[in-house]
Design an enzyme around this catalytic site. Structure first.
Site, PDB file in Angstrom:
ATOM      1  N   LYS A  13      30.103  -1.744  -7.030  1.00  0.00           N
ATOM      2  CA  LYS A  13      29.837  -2.090  -5.630  1.00  0.00           C
ATOM      3  C   LYS A  13      31.102  -1.993  -4.765  1.00  0.00           C
ATOM      4  CE  LYS A  13      28.135  -6.255  -6.308  1.00  0.00           C
ATOM      5  NZ  LYS A  13      28.265  -6.321  -7.771  1.00  0.00           N
ATOM      6  N   ARG A  88      23.703 -13.581  -2.774  1.00  0.00           N
ATOM      7  CA  ARG A  88      23.739 -13.651  -4.230  1.00  0.00           C
ATOM      8  C   ARG A  88      22.617 -14.522  -4.795  1.00  0.00           C
ATOM      9  NH1 ARG A  88      29.055 -11.408  -5.483  1.00  0.00           N
ATOM     10  NH2 ARG A  88      29.728 -11.986  -7.543  1.00  0.00           N
ATOM     11  N   ARG A 127      38.635  -2.980 -16.668  1.00  0.00           N
ATOM     12  CA  ARG A 127      39.247  -3.381 -15.397  1.00  0.00           C
ATOM     13  C   ARG A 127      40.227  -4.536 -15.616  1.00  0.00           C
ATOM     14  NH1 ARG A 127      35.409  -5.272 -10.505  1.00  0.00           N
ATOM     15  NH2 ARG A 127      35.362  -7.248 -11.610  1.00  0.00           N
ATOM     16  N   ARG A 133      42.149  -9.463 -13.383  1.00  0.00           N
ATOM     17  CA  ARG A 133      41.378 -10.501 -12.704  1.00  0.00           C
ATOM     18  C   ARG A 133      41.051 -11.643 -13.658  1.00  0.00           C
ATOM     19  NH1 ARG A 133      36.373  -8.534  -8.949  1.00  0.00           N
ATOM     20  NH2 ARG A 133      35.414 -10.376  -9.853  1.00  0.00           N
ATOM     21  N   ARG A 144      28.832 -14.423 -15.714  1.00  0.00           N
ATOM     22  CA  ARG A 144      28.549 -13.753 -14.431  1.00  0.00           C
ATOM     23  C   ARG A 144      27.283 -12.905 -14.522  1.00  0.00           C
ATOM     24  NH1 ARG A 144      33.965 -10.832 -14.024  1.00  0.00           N
ATOM     25  NH2 ARG A 144      33.197  -9.861 -12.119  1.00  0.00           N
TER      26      ARG A 144
END
Ligand code: AMP
Length: 187
Positions: A13, A88, A127, A133, A144
């Site tokens: 996204k 969300r 990632r 992160r 998540r």
């Protein structure tokens, strides 16, 4: 263009929103990015959001909704926007409707980038090595995805019922996916 981008974490996204911004000349508004900037800056908002983010949970609606309402009222969003990571859950979707009604505008399209959970888990772990992160660890990724399945995925039916949903396959080369998105939006 006034659009929301849906899809599981790791579907691409953020990457695609940055590209669509250029194509359509509207700002990409990522709630995750705004939260991360506030955590980094040590603001009150960041302080409120951080523990939820680190646990892979949603930041409470009252915090998130107020932040988005303020952002959408800024000048650069007047002619359109691409919301990445909001809404969300169904409550946020209802709140978004109310914000847009207050601004006297309507949503044009809800774009779902689809990708299966095994693929996104791998992408997010990769990632993690690059961006570091805090929420890209395996247990938090699992959480998540669970939150996505339970709270966010029902939004596709919500927008489909209003004739606003377009679905785009998020697998493949980044450029390919961008072209699919542009074609889907132009439909
Ligand atoms: P993202 O960058 O979209 O993956 O978001 C990272 C984290 O920020 C999420 O796991 C949530 O903790 C928080 N977050 C982002 N957007 C929202 C939202 N619309 N509602 C609640 N929490 C959010």
């Amino acid at each position: 263009m006034r659009a929301v981008l849906l899809g599981p974490p790791g579907a691409g996204k953020g990457t695609q929103a940055a590209r669509l911004t250029e194509r359509f000349g509207v700002p990409a508004i990522s709630t995750g990015d705004i939260f991360r900037a506030n955590v980094k800056g040590g603001t009150e908002l960041g302080r409120k959001a951080q523990e939820y983010m680190n646990a892979g949970q949603l930041v409470p609606d009252e915090v998130t909704n107020a932040m988005v309402r303020a952002r959408l009222a800024e000048d650069d969003a007047a002619a359109g926007f691409l919301l990445d990571g909001y809404p969300r859950n169904p409550e946020q979707a209802v709140e978004l409707d109310s914000m847009l009604a207050d601004l006297g505008v309507e949503l044009d399209v809800a774009i779902e980038i689809t990708a299966d959970f095994d693929v996104v888990t791998e992408r997010l772990l990769k990632r993690a090595e690059i961006e570091g992160r805090a929420d890209d660890t395996e247990p938090v990724i699992r959480k998540r995805l669970e939150v996505y399945a339970t709270s966010t995925a029902p939004l596709t039916a919500f927008y489909a019922g209003r004739g606003l949903l377009v679905q785009v396959d998020g697998l493949g080369e980044i450029d390919e996916v961008t072209e699919r998105l542009v074609a889907a939006v132009a439909r």
